[in-house]
Design an enzyme around this catalytic site. Structure first.
Site, mmCIF file in Angstrom:
data_model
loop_
_atom_site.group_PDB
_atom_site.id
_atom_site.type_symbol
_atom_site.label_atom_id
_atom_site.label_comp_id
_atom_site.label_asym_id
_atom_site.label_seq_id
_atom_site.Cartn_x
_atom_site.Cartn_y
_atom_site.Cartn_z
ATOM 1 N N ASN A 83 -12.035 48.542 34.997
ATOM 2 C CA ASN A 83 -10.780 49.128 34.531
ATOM 3 C C ASN A 83 -9.759 48.005 34.351
ATOM 4 O O ASN A 83 -9.320 47.408 35.334
ATOM 5 C CB ASN A 83 -10.303 50.157 35.568
ATOM 6 C CG ASN A 83 -9.011 50.847 35.171
ATOM 7 O OD1 ASN A 83 -8.337 50.436 34.231
ATOM 8 N ND2 ASN A 83 -8.657 51.892 35.904
ATOM 9 N N HIS A 116 -9.135 55.712 27.873
ATOM 10 C CA HIS A 116 -8.881 54.649 28.847
ATOM 11 C C HIS A 116 -10.141 54.473 29.683
ATOM 12 O O HIS A 116 -10.748 55.450 30.124
ATOM 13 C CB HIS A 116 -7.685 55.039 29.714
ATOM 14 C CG HIS A 116 -7.553 54.186 30.920
ATOM 15 N ND1 HIS A 116 -7.562 52.812 30.857
ATOM 16 C CD2 HIS A 116 -7.425 54.498 32.242
ATOM 17 C CE1 HIS A 116 -7.440 52.324 32.080
ATOM 18 N NE2 HIS A 116 -7.368 53.326 32.935
ATOM 19 N N CYS A 149 -1.710 52.345 32.988
ATOM 20 C CA CYS A 149 -2.937 52.448 32.179
ATOM 21 C C CYS A 149 -2.705 53.158 30.843
ATOM 22 O O CYS A 149 -3.546 53.069 29.943
ATOM 23 C CB CYS A 149 -4.034 53.159 32.956
ATOM 24 S SG CYS A 149 -4.500 52.283 34.450
HETATM 25 N N1 ACO Z 1 -18.592 51.101 48.245
HETATM 26 C C1 ACO Z 1 -19.232 51.918 49.080
HETATM 27 N N2 ACO Z 1 -18.696 53.044 49.582
HETATM 28 C C2 ACO Z 1 -17.434 53.342 49.189
HETATM 29 C C3 ACO Z 1 -16.715 52.528 48.305
HETATM 30 C C4 ACO Z 1 -17.336 51.359 47.832
HETATM 31 N N3 ACO Z 1 -16.723 50.511 46.981
HETATM 32 N N4 ACO Z 1 -15.504 53.090 48.106
HETATM 33 C C5 ACO Z 1 -15.465 54.212 48.819
HETATM 34 N N5 ACO Z 1 -16.628 54.371 49.492
HETATM 35 C C6 ACO Z 1 -17.044 55.437 50.390
HETATM 36 C C7 ACO Z 1 -15.848 56.162 50.988
HETATM 37 O O1 ACO Z 1 -15.370 55.456 52.109
HETATM 38 C C8 ACO Z 1 -16.470 57.471 51.350
HETATM 39 O O2 ACO Z 1 -17.177 57.319 52.550
HETATM 40 P P1 ACO Z 1 -17.170 58.479 53.665
HETATM 41 O O3 ACO Z 1 -17.786 59.660 52.992
HETATM 42 O O4 ACO Z 1 -17.973 57.898 54.755
HETATM 43 O O5 ACO Z 1 -15.732 58.684 53.991
HETATM 44 C C9 ACO Z 1 -17.510 57.708 50.266
HETATM 45 O O6 ACO Z 1 -17.744 56.424 49.643
HETATM 46 C C10 ACO Z 1 -17.052 58.660 49.185
HETATM 47 O O7 ACO Z 1 -15.750 58.263 48.802
HETATM 48 P P2 ACO Z 1 -14.955 59.091 47.768
HETATM 49 O O8 ACO Z 1 -13.593 58.503 47.631
HETATM 50 O O9 ACO Z 1 -15.100 60.520 48.078
HETATM 51 O O10 ACO Z 1 -15.789 58.767 46.450
HETATM 52 P P3 ACO Z 1 -15.597 59.363 45.019
HETATM 53 O O11 ACO Z 1 -16.849 59.997 44.560
HETATM 54 O O12 ACO Z 1 -14.323 60.153 44.888
HETATM 55 O O13 ACO Z 1 -15.431 58.055 44.155
HETATM 56 C C11 ACO Z 1 -13.760 56.706 43.098
HETATM 57 C C12 ACO Z 1 -14.347 57.182 44.415
HETATM 58 C C13 ACO Z 1 -14.801 55.917 42.353
HETATM 59 C C14 ACO Z 1 -12.527 55.854 43.384
HETATM 60 C C15 ACO Z 1 -13.370 57.948 42.266
HETATM 61 O O14 ACO Z 1 -12.579 58.830 43.016
HETATM 62 C C16 ACO Z 1 -12.634 57.578 41.030
HETATM 63 O O15 ACO Z 1 -13.161 56.938 40.142
HETATM 64 N N6 ACO Z 1 -11.380 58.001 40.876
HETATM 65 C C17 ACO Z 1 -10.628 57.691 39.691
HETATM 66 C C18 ACO Z 1 -9.758 56.618 40.042
HETATM 67 C C19 ACO Z 1 -9.584 55.615 38.953
HETATM 68 O O16 ACO Z 1 -10.417 55.390 38.113
HETATM 69 N N7 ACO Z 1 -8.449 54.999 39.053
HETATM 70 C C20 ACO Z 1 -8.128 53.942 38.195
HETATM 71 C C21 ACO Z 1 -6.689 53.869 37.984
HETATM 72 S S1 ACO Z 1 -6.060 55.277 37.185
HETATM 73 C C22 ACO Z 1 -6.742 55.318 35.797
HETATM 74 O O17 ACO Z 1 -7.044 54.275 35.307
HETATM 75 C C23 ACO Z 1 -6.960 56.616 35.173
#
Ligand code: ACO
Length: 314
Positions: free
Chosen positions: A273, A243, A112
């Protein structure tokens, strides 16, 4: 030799097929509300069968070339983590698709952060006199390496390409660049395959919470470092173009710097993304706002981790 390199045009291409959040519950346990609230994403574009990363890249590049009134450039760099083939580089396929036979072309892999790395390289080539013009492209068909059974990752990404042309200039353009990487974080975000490991392309795996934390901290810190090298402060930045991973990451950076959220340019809602393509796509999306002389800060973090920032005058 040129004093500066400067952006002279940009172009973008997004595949025709769009998947809305509301289409996803049919294949996954998810909802529009969850995706929107956690990421700000509402839809993503998906490349058609047979549509390659080089096709997306060449379409974006053609627009940038037309806008610049150029038929060819001296250098093509494609930042991608989803190349057409293991070799040759996607950049030479783009060169062929653009009908160019001269100059030199290569890919860069910094996931990225690839576009920021590529801009820095092109700037160095132009300032050294090895190129007068450069096409810098971020292009991805990243949806091809998603695990569509993993709701924690597959809802986050989309395909697309963005291109800019950098040309030599006596007027200020790129002012500074700061790049970093730290391989100790590989396991937070990676693909579970590869030529050397298992001869498979593999699928994307991510520890979302850790990536989120590092993205906010590192994308913010590196902007300050690059600004210091350019003798500017955060208050001088007219437009911050991060990004486009997640709206919450961008909002957290804006909050930390107390910058008006209108100054943080976002396209994540419509594009999701798109990895290396996300910054040039955001530049194109908001091109009309960018005025000559505006101070612009680009910042990115990607797998590795790699991260970096470019400070430039539009
Ligand atoms: N739909 C519904 N529920 C979901 C989904 C979904 N698509 N995905 C995860 N969940 C659930 C999980 O299973 C979890 O359930 P549980 O509490 O019963 O276990 C709950 O939602 C919370 O999950 P978390 O992972 O804690 O959610 P979080 O608030 O951390 O959000 C996310 C997840 C959106 C991936 C976040 O961590 C994030 O954006 N991280 C950055 C990652 C990123 O953008 N990466 C891209 C590549 S790197 C870059 O480009 C910088």
């Amino acid at each position: 030799m040129a004093k500066y390199s400067k952006i002279i045009s940009c172009g973008s291409y997004l595949p025709e097929k769009v998947i809305n959040n509301s289409d996803l519950p049919a294949i996954l346990e998810t909802s529009d509300e969850w995706i929107r609230a956690r990421t700000g994403i509402t839809q993503r574009h998906i490349a058609a069968d047979g549509e390659l990363t080089s096709d997306l890249a060449a379409k974006a590049a053609k627009i940038a070339l037309e806008k610049a009134g150029l038929a060819a450039v001296d250098l093509i760099i494609v930042a991608t983590t989803t190349p057409d083939t293991t070799f040759p580089a996607t950049a030479v396929s783009v060169q062929k698709k653009l009908g160019m036979h001269s100059g030199f072309a290569f890919d860069i892999q910094a996931v990225c952060s690839g576009f920021v790395y590529a801009m820095n390289m092109a700037d160095i080539y132009i300032k050294s006199g090895q190129a007068k013009t450069a096409l810098v492209i971020g292009a991805e068909t990243i949806t091809r390496i998603l695990d569509w059974a993993d709701r924690g990752t597959c809802v986050l990404f989309g395909d697309g390409a963005g291109a800019v042309i950098l040309g030599e200039s006596d007027e200020p353009g790129i002012l500074s660049a700061k790049l970093h990487s730290d391989g100790q974080f590989q396991q937070e975000l990676y693909v579970d395959g590869g030529v050397s490991i298992n001869q498979q392309a593999g699928l994307l795996r991510m520890n979302g919470k850790e990536v989120f934390r590092h993205a906010v901290e590192k994308m913010g810190n590196v902007v300050l470092e690059a600004l210091e090298d350019a003798d500017y402060g955060i208050e001088d930045v007219k437009w911050l173009i991060p990004h486009q991973a997640n709206q919450r990451i961008m909002d957290a950076i804006a909050k930390r710097f107390k910058i008006d959220s209108d100054k943080v340019l976002s396209a994540v809602a419509k594009h999701a993304n798109t990895s290396a393509a996300s910054i040039p796509l955001a530049i194109c999306e908001h091109e009309a706002k960018l005025k000559s002389g505006d101070l612009v800060a680009l910042t990115a973090l990607g797998a590795g981790f790699t991260w970096g920032s470019i400070i430039l005058k539009w």
